[in-house]
Design a protein around this motif. Structure first.
Motif, PDB file in Angstrom:
ATOM      1  N   ILE A 108      -7.119   4.806  -1.847  1.00 61.76           N
ATOM      2  CA  ILE A 108      -8.405   5.411  -1.505  1.00 61.76           C
ATOM      3  C   ILE A 108      -9.343   5.366  -2.714  1.00 61.76           C
ATOM      4  O   ILE A 108     -10.534   5.113  -2.581  1.00 61.76           O
ATOM      5  N   GLY A 109      -8.787   5.593  -3.891  1.00 61.22           N
ATOM      6  CA  GLY A 109      -9.587   5.574  -5.102  1.00 61.22           C
ATOM      7  C   GLY A 109      -9.699   4.180  -5.683  1.00 61.22           C
ATOM      8  O   GLY A 109      -8.984   3.258  -5.311  1.00 61.22           O
ATOM      9  N   ASN A 110     -10.607   4.001  -6.634  1.00 61.86           N
ATOM     10  CA  ASN A 110     -10.799   2.707  -7.294  1.00 61.86           C
ATOM     11  C   ASN A 110     -10.816   2.861  -8.807  1.00 61.86           C
ATOM     12  O   ASN A 110     -11.500   2.122  -9.508  1.00 61.86           O
ATOM     13  N   ASP A 111     -10.051   3.835  -9.301  1.00 54.66           N
ATOM     14  CA  ASP A 111      -9.934   4.039 -10.732  1.00 54.66           C
ATOM     15  C   ASP A 111      -8.770   3.190 -11.235  1.00 54.66           C
ATOM     16  O   ASP A 111      -7.600   3.544 -11.067  1.00 54.66           O
ATOM     17  N   TYR A 112      -9.089   2.062 -11.861  1.00 51.82           N
ATOM     18  CA  TYR A 112      -8.047   1.118 -12.252  1.00 51.82           C
ATOM     19  C   TYR A 112      -7.391   1.461 -13.584  1.00 51.82           C
ATOM     20  O   TYR A 112      -6.577   0.688 -14.095  1.00 51.82           O
ATOM     21  N   THR A 113      -7.717   2.607 -14.140  1.00 49.67           N
ATOM     22  CA  THR A 113      -7.029   3.049 -15.363  1.00 49.67           C
ATOM     23  C   THR A 113      -5.727   3.776 -15.036  1.00 49.67           C
ATOM     24  O   THR A 113      -4.913   3.999 -15.927  1.00 49.67           O
ATOM     25  N   VAL A 114      -5.539   4.149 -13.792  1.00 46.90           N
ATOM     26  CA  VAL A 114      -4.320   4.847 -13.368  1.00 46.90           C
ATOM     27  C   VAL A 114      -3.625   3.996 -12.314  1.00 46.90           C
ATOM     28  O   VAL A 114      -4.184   3.734 -11.253  1.00 46.90           O
ATOM     29  N   LYS A 115      -2.394   3.584 -12.617  1.00 47.00           N
ATOM     30  CA  LYS A 115      -1.670   2.712 -11.691  1.00 47.00           C
ATOM     31  C   LYS A 115      -1.128   3.504 -10.503  1.00 47.00           C
ATOM     32  O   LYS A 115      -0.628   4.623 -10.679  1.00 47.00           O
ATOM     33  N   PRO A 116      -1.183   2.925  -9.315  1.00 45.61           N
ATOM     34  CA  PRO A 116      -0.574   3.583  -8.151  1.00 45.61           C
ATOM     35  C   PRO A 116       0.949   3.511  -8.226  1.00 45.61           C
ATOM     36  O   PRO A 116       1.510   2.646  -8.906  1.00 45.61           O
ATOM     37  N   ALA A 117       1.604   4.396  -7.537  1.00 50.65           N
ATOM     38  CA  ALA A 117       3.063   4.384  -7.504  1.00 50.65           C
ATOM     39  C   ALA A 117       3.558   3.112  -6.826  1.00 50.65           C
ATOM     40  O   ALA A 117       3.008   2.680  -5.820  1.00 50.65           O
ATOM     41  N   GLY A 118       4.596   2.516  -7.393  1.00 47.40           N
ATOM     42  CA  GLY A 118       5.198   1.329  -6.798  1.00 47.40           C
ATOM     43  C   GLY A 118       4.347   0.088  -6.885  1.00 47.40           C
ATOM     44  O   GLY A 118       4.473  -0.814  -6.046  1.00 47.40           O
ATOM     45  N   LEU A 119       3.475   0.001  -7.889  1.00 46.93           N
ATOM     46  CA  LEU A 119       2.545  -1.131  -7.987  1.00 46.93           C
ATOM     47  C   LEU A 119       3.274  -2.467  -7.985  1.00 46.93           C
ATOM     48  O   LEU A 119       2.888  -3.391  -7.268  1.00 46.93           O
ATOM     49  N   GLN A 120       4.346  -2.577  -8.760  1.00 47.70           N
ATOM     50  CA  GLN A 120       4.984  -3.877  -8.937  1.00 47.70           C
ATOM     51  C   GLN A 120       5.622  -4.379  -7.645  1.00 47.70           C
ATOM     52  O   GLN A 120       5.408  -5.531  -7.246  1.00 47.70           O
ATOM     53  N   TRP A 121       6.403  -3.525  -6.958  1.00 44.40           N
ATOM     54  CA  TRP A 121       7.052  -4.026  -5.745  1.00 44.40           C
ATOM     55  C   TRP A 121       6.074  -4.107  -4.571  1.00 44.40           C
ATOM     56  O   TRP A 121       6.238  -4.940  -3.672  1.00 44.40           O
ATOM     57  N   ARG A 122       5.038  -3.287  -4.575  1.00 43.18           N
ATOM     58  CA  ARG A 122       4.058  -3.347  -3.491  1.00 43.18           C
ATOM     59  C   ARG A 122       3.173  -4.590  -3.586  1.00 43.18           C
ATOM     60  O   ARG A 122       2.595  -5.023  -2.581  1.00 43.18           O
ATOM     61  N   SER A 123       3.039  -5.157  -4.766  1.00 40.47           N
ATOM     62  CA  SER A 123       2.261  -6.388  -4.943  1.00 40.47           C
ATOM     63  C   SER A 123       3.160  -7.601  -5.135  1.00 40.47           C
ATOM     64  O   SER A 123       2.674  -8.684  -5.472  1.00 40.47           O
ATOM     65  N   ASN A 124       4.455  -7.422  -4.925  1.00 40.64           N
ATOM     66  CA  ASN A 124       5.397  -8.529  -5.046  1.00 40.64           C
ATOM     67  C   ASN A 124       5.135  -9.563  -3.959  1.00 40.64           C
ATOM     68  O   ASN A 124       4.817  -9.234  -2.815  1.00 40.64           O
ATOM     69  N   THR A 125       5.281 -10.820  -4.306  1.00 42.57           N
ATOM     70  CA  THR A 125       5.012 -11.907  -3.371  1.00 42.57           C
ATOM     71  C   THR A 125       5.817 -11.771  -2.087  1.00 42.57           C
ATOM     72  O   THR A 125       5.283 -11.921  -0.978  1.00 42.57           O
ATOM     73  N   TYR A 126       7.095 -11.468  -2.235  1.00 40.15           N
ATOM     74  CA  TYR A 126       7.955 -11.394  -1.055  1.00 40.15           C
ATOM     75  C   TYR A 126       7.540 -10.244  -0.137  1.00 40.15           C
ATOM     76  O   TYR A 126       7.608 -10.361   1.090  1.00 40.15           O
ATOM     77  N   PHE A 127       7.118  -9.128  -0.722  1.00 41.68           N
ATOM     78  CA  PHE A 127       6.706  -7.999   0.105  1.00 41.68           C
ATOM     79  C   PHE A 127       5.405  -8.312   0.844  1.00 41.68           C
ATOM     80  O   PHE A 127       5.246  -7.967   2.024  1.00 41.68           O
ATOM     81  N   ILE A 128       4.471  -8.968   0.180  1.00 41.78           N
ATOM     82  CA  ILE A 128       3.209  -9.331   0.834  1.00 41.78           C
ATOM     83  C   ILE A 128       3.468 -10.296   1.987  1.00 41.78           C
ATOM     84  O   ILE A 128       2.950 -10.130   3.098  1.00 41.78           O
ATOM     85  N   VAL A 129       4.285 -11.326   1.719  1.00 41.26           N
ATOM     86  CA  VAL A 129       4.601 -12.297   2.768  1.00 41.26           C
ATOM     87  C   VAL A 129       5.351 -11.629   3.915  1.00 41.26           C
ATOM     88  O   VAL A 129       5.100 -11.912   5.098  1.00 41.26           O
TER      89      VAL A 129
END
Length: 462
Positions: free
Chosen positions: A15-36
């Motif tokens: 919901i927010g757009n403050d890129y100084t604070v990472k969202p929880a689970g950033l790495q696995w949520r943006s993982n290629t396999y998860f996106i696909v």
């Protein structure tokens, strides 16, 4: 501390757009396999809900609405046509809307919202117009899912890996496509409407959770743009997230000694003097490219083949083998299994050897196999197995024609984007591209020649 926690919660929910604070689970949520996997789940849910309710329509129309038996078939055909027409009309608009937005997630979720509304109306609807509206919403949802899903795949894995990705996804969703009518009929017999729509809402819930959790590569990069150490997103670099850099590097490595990269880019350069309509719909000037039109034609033919399997296989099963809905549905399983097994292999071949040879070989292979479908005749279990075996062979060819058109269109559009970045803007033209591809495919699936086999079957009968 409280403010930081609140920003993290907002970013976690995207919901927010403050890129100084990472969202929880950033790495696995943006993982290629998860996106696909999220894209695959979205397409699977669309195909599942499309096919799940098809065998239930006659009972809905008869029991809920009171349609007389002699009008059931025409009204079922109308419901199927409403879905196809909505998808054909909505696909280009879905692509244009998606390319105007900063991320793909919002329109992706919008498509799911339309599918939720459609499923609810199908479950509760008591009149024919309500059911028609439900099918229109379902078609709009399909347009968003396929258009944005394919664009998201291209941006995530890059054009050099798109073939095997699409081959794997198509193999997975083909199982849902061919098994859904069988599953819907069985659930209706055992549990009625609650059983059918219980599975539908369960699939929607899982799909919603995955779409809500996914974080696009280009969004994830913004959180790490100030980090001193790079983040490994399944070996996909930041430039790959934009779907351009590695493709350009690959082109450089494969460039012939005669000719230059600049000359190739220049051949895709568009005139700066574009009409107002072309500036509003940036992909329009590219439609003069015969290679792009050929890719759309291949999508149309692919849809034509798949749509007519849906139309003819149940007819053959009923007229040749006196099969009910359960036994007729079983004949789709060999097609889906072949697609599941061979789709990734053909996708790899597309990435390795290019689209031309895979598509030529696959379509050439399909010609004699489709002709051999004339061999089965009315009879016993041996003829049933013969027909199922031939359908399995058809499934191998179908697996080969799935990826080439999508990959070829993506490669061509990559070159136009590289030569004209200002014309297409930051988002690029990929959602518009796959909106047109989806329109061609869905138009093909809705061109039915189901009456042709009836003539052949009658002539073949003793």
């Amino acid at each position: 501390m409280a403010a930081s926690t609140w920003r993290k919660v907002l970013n976690t929910l995207q919901i927010g757009n403050d890129y100084t604070v990472k969202p929880a689970g950033l790495q696995w949520r943006s993982n290629t396999y998860f996106i696909v996997a999220t894209v695959a789940m979205g397409m699977f849910t669309d195909m599942l809900l499309y096919g799940l309710v098809v065998p239930v329509f006659p009972y809905m129309l008869r029991d809920r609405i009171g349609i007389p038996p002699d009008r059931l078939q025409s009204n079922v055909s109308g419901l199927l046509a409403a879905y196809g027409a909505a998808q054909v009309v909505s696909s280009p608009f879905a692509g244009l809307l998606a390319d105007c937005m900063t991320t793909r997630q919002a329109p992706f979720l919008l498509g799911l919202l339309a599918l939720l509304g459609a499923t609810s109306l199908l479950f509760l609807g008591q009149t024919l117009p309500v059911l028609m509206l439900a099918r229109v919403l379902q078609g709009i949802s399909a347009a968003f899912v396929w258009t944005i899903g394919l664009a998201l795949c291209l941006e995530t894995v890059g054009p050099e890996n798109l073939g095997k990705t699409i081959g794997s996804i198509f193999g997975f969703i083909s199982v849902g496509n061919f098994a859904a009518p069988l599953l819907g009929g069985a659930l209706y017999e055992k549990a009625g409407y609650p059983g059918v729509f219980g599975l539908a809402f369960g699939a929607l819930a899982l799909d919603f959770i995955m779409r809500l959790l996914v974080i696009e590569k280009k969004v994830a990069v913004r959180y790490d743009s100030k980090d001193t150490s790079p983040v490994d997103y399944n070996t996909i670099s930041d430039d790959q997230h934009d779907g351009t850099a590695e493709a350009r590097q690959a082109d450089d490595e494969e460039q012939p000694l005669l000719g230059s990269k600049d000359e190739e880019i220049a051949s895709f350069k568009l005139s700066n003097d574009q009409s107002k309509l072309a500036r509003m719909i940036p992909i329009l000037p590219c439609l003069a490219d015969p290679r792009l039109l050929t890719a759309f034609l291949v999508s149309l033919i692919q849809g034509l083949l798949l749509g007519n399997f849906d139309a003819t296989v149940p007819t053959v099963a009923q007229e040749y083998f006196n099969a009910g809905s359960l036994k007729a549905g079983m004949l789709f399983i060999p097609v889906g299994v072949s697609d599941l097994l061979f789709g990734p292999l053909f996708g790899y071949c597309v990435d390795r050897f290019g689209t031309k040879w895979v598509s030529v070989v696959s379509y050439t292979y399909l010609v004699p196999v489709l002709v051999l479908l004339r061999l089965p005749h009315p009879g016993g279990i041996d003829q049933f197995y013969l027909y199922g075996g031939l359908l399995a062979l058809c499934g191998v060819g179908i697996a080969g024609i799935g990826a080439p058109s999508i990959v070829e269109a993506g490669v061509i559009m990559e070159k136009y984007y590289a030569a004209n970045p200002d014309h297409f803007g930051e988002q690029g033209p990929y959602a518009q591209l796959y909106g047109l591809s989806s329109m061609a495919f869905s138009a093909g699936t809705n061109v039915k020649i189901g009456d042709v086999p009836r003539v052949r079957h009658a002539n073949a009968s003793p």
